[in-house]
Design a protein around this motif. Structure first.
Motif, PDB file in Angstrom:
ATOM      1  N   LEU A  68       0.811  -1.220   0.000  1.00 48.34           N
ATOM      2  CA  LEU A  68       0.000   0.000   0.000  1.00 48.34           C
ATOM      3  C   LEU A  68       0.842   1.267   0.000  1.00 48.34           C
ATOM      4  CD1 LEU A  68      -2.939  -0.877   2.414  1.00 48.34           C
ATOM      5  CD2 LEU A  68      -2.910  -0.890  -0.085  1.00 48.34           C
ATOM      6  N   HIS A  69       2.042   1.188   0.530  1.00 41.02           N
ATOM      7  CA  HIS A  69       2.899   2.377   0.645  1.00 41.02           C
ATOM      8  C   HIS A  69       3.861   2.418  -0.537  1.00 41.02           C
ATOM      9  CE1 HIS A  69       1.204   2.977   4.562  1.00 41.02           C
ATOM     10  NE2 HIS A  69       1.485   1.729   4.858  1.00 41.02           N
ATOM     11  N   GLY A  96       3.002  -3.836   6.355  1.00 41.67           N
ATOM     12  CA  GLY A  96       4.171  -3.965   7.210  1.00 41.67           C
ATOM     13  C   GLY A  96       3.854  -4.424   8.617  1.00 41.67           C
ATOM     14  N   SER A  97       2.587  -4.371   9.032  1.00 42.77           N
ATOM     15  CA  SER A  97       2.205  -4.832  10.364  1.00 42.77           C
ATOM     16  C   SER A  97       0.789  -5.355  10.324  1.00 42.77           C
ATOM     17  CB  SER A  97       2.294  -3.686  11.387  1.00 42.77           C
ATOM     18  OG  SER A  97       1.251  -2.763  11.174  1.00 42.77           O
ATOM     19  N   GLN A  98       0.478  -6.301  11.209  1.00 39.54           N
ATOM     20  CA  GLN A  98      -0.880  -6.848  11.224  1.00 39.54           C
ATOM     21  C   GLN A  98      -1.888  -5.771  11.607  1.00 39.54           C
ATOM     22  OE1 GLN A  98      -1.864  -9.847  10.024  1.00 39.54           O
ATOM     23  NE2 GLN A  98      -3.850  -8.917  10.211  1.00 39.54           N
ATOM     24  N   LEU A 103      -6.331  -2.386   9.838  1.00 42.06           N
ATOM     25  CA  LEU A 103      -6.904  -1.055   9.618  1.00 42.06           C
ATOM     26  C   LEU A 103      -7.176  -0.809   8.138  1.00 42.06           C
ATOM     27  CD1 LEU A 103      -4.716   1.092  12.043  1.00 42.06           C
ATOM     28  CD2 LEU A 103      -7.107   0.452  12.344  1.00 42.06           C
ATOM     29  N   LYS A 104      -6.211  -1.120   7.292  1.00 45.23           N
ATOM     30  CA  LYS A 104      -6.379  -0.897   5.863  1.00 45.23           C
ATOM     31  C   LYS A 104      -7.460  -1.791   5.282  1.00 45.23           C
ATOM     32  CE  LYS A 104      -3.456   2.325   4.969  1.00 45.23           C
ATOM     33  NZ  LYS A 104      -3.911   3.631   4.525  1.00 45.23           N
ATOM     34  N   PRO A 119       6.781 -10.139   6.592  1.00 46.86           N
ATOM     35  CA  PRO A 119       6.967 -11.051   5.467  1.00 46.86           C
ATOM     36  C   PRO A 119       5.966 -12.192   5.544  1.00 46.86           C
ATOM     37  CG  PRO A 119       8.642 -11.486   7.105  1.00 46.86           C
ATOM     38  CD  PRO A 119       7.824 -10.299   7.603  1.00 46.86           C
ATOM     39  N   LEU A 120       5.518 -12.620   4.420  1.00 47.13           N
ATOM     40  CA  LEU A 120       4.534 -13.677   4.299  1.00 47.13           C
ATOM     41  C   LEU A 120       5.246 -15.031   4.275  1.00 47.13           C
ATOM     42  CD1 LEU A 120       1.552 -14.350   3.776  1.00 47.13           C
ATOM     43  CD2 LEU A 120       1.969 -13.949   1.361  1.00 47.13           C
TER      44      LEU A 120
END
Length: 134
Positions: A68-69, A96-98, A103-104, A119-120
């Motif tokens: 997203l960034h 980058g964070s859960q 939120l997104k 990382p996935l």
């Protein structure tokens, strides 16, 4: 158009070279061998998806991994500007964070298939890929 039953072509939209490397390694470790097309900003992602400019001969991806960034256009702008020809491509947002992912996802949940933390892990991606293929 129906979702693919395999992921041979993946569009990775990520501007961090370290994350690009990790995602490619994760796919390999997971026993997946797609062709990964990397673009580093939202404007190039849209050009790739719409087959314009330098991307006129690119294949249609089977899945999109979208940070997203991004520079030029962020991931939310990419989602908003995707046309009907590509909106059916399974789209996985990378966060980058859960907490950021949660939120997104609330803001864009109708436009994406999943939102996951980087990382996935290979097994997580394989499970996610299987769920998107059903």
């Amino acid at each position: 158009m129906e979702p693919p039953n395999h992921f041979d072509e993946i569009l990775l939209v990520e501007d961090n070279p370290g994350d690009v490397r990790l995602i490619k390694e994760m796919l390999k470790e997971g026993g997946l061998a797609p062709t990964v097309h990397v673009v580093t900003d939202g404007a190039d992602a849209l050009a790739f998806l719409h087959g314009s400019g330098d991307y006129s001969d690119t294949p249609r991806p089977d899945a999109i991994l979208l940070d997203l960034h991004l520079p030029r256009k962020d991931g939310e702008e990419v989602l908003a500007e995707m046309n009907d020809d590509v909106k059916d491509i399974p789209t996985i947002v990378l966060s980058g964070s859960q907490q950021g992912a949660d939120l997104k996802l609330n803001d864009i949940e109708d436009e994406v298939d999943a939102c996951v933390e980087k990382p996935l892990a290979p097994d997580t991606f394989k499970q996610l890929a299987r769920s998107l293929q059903q």
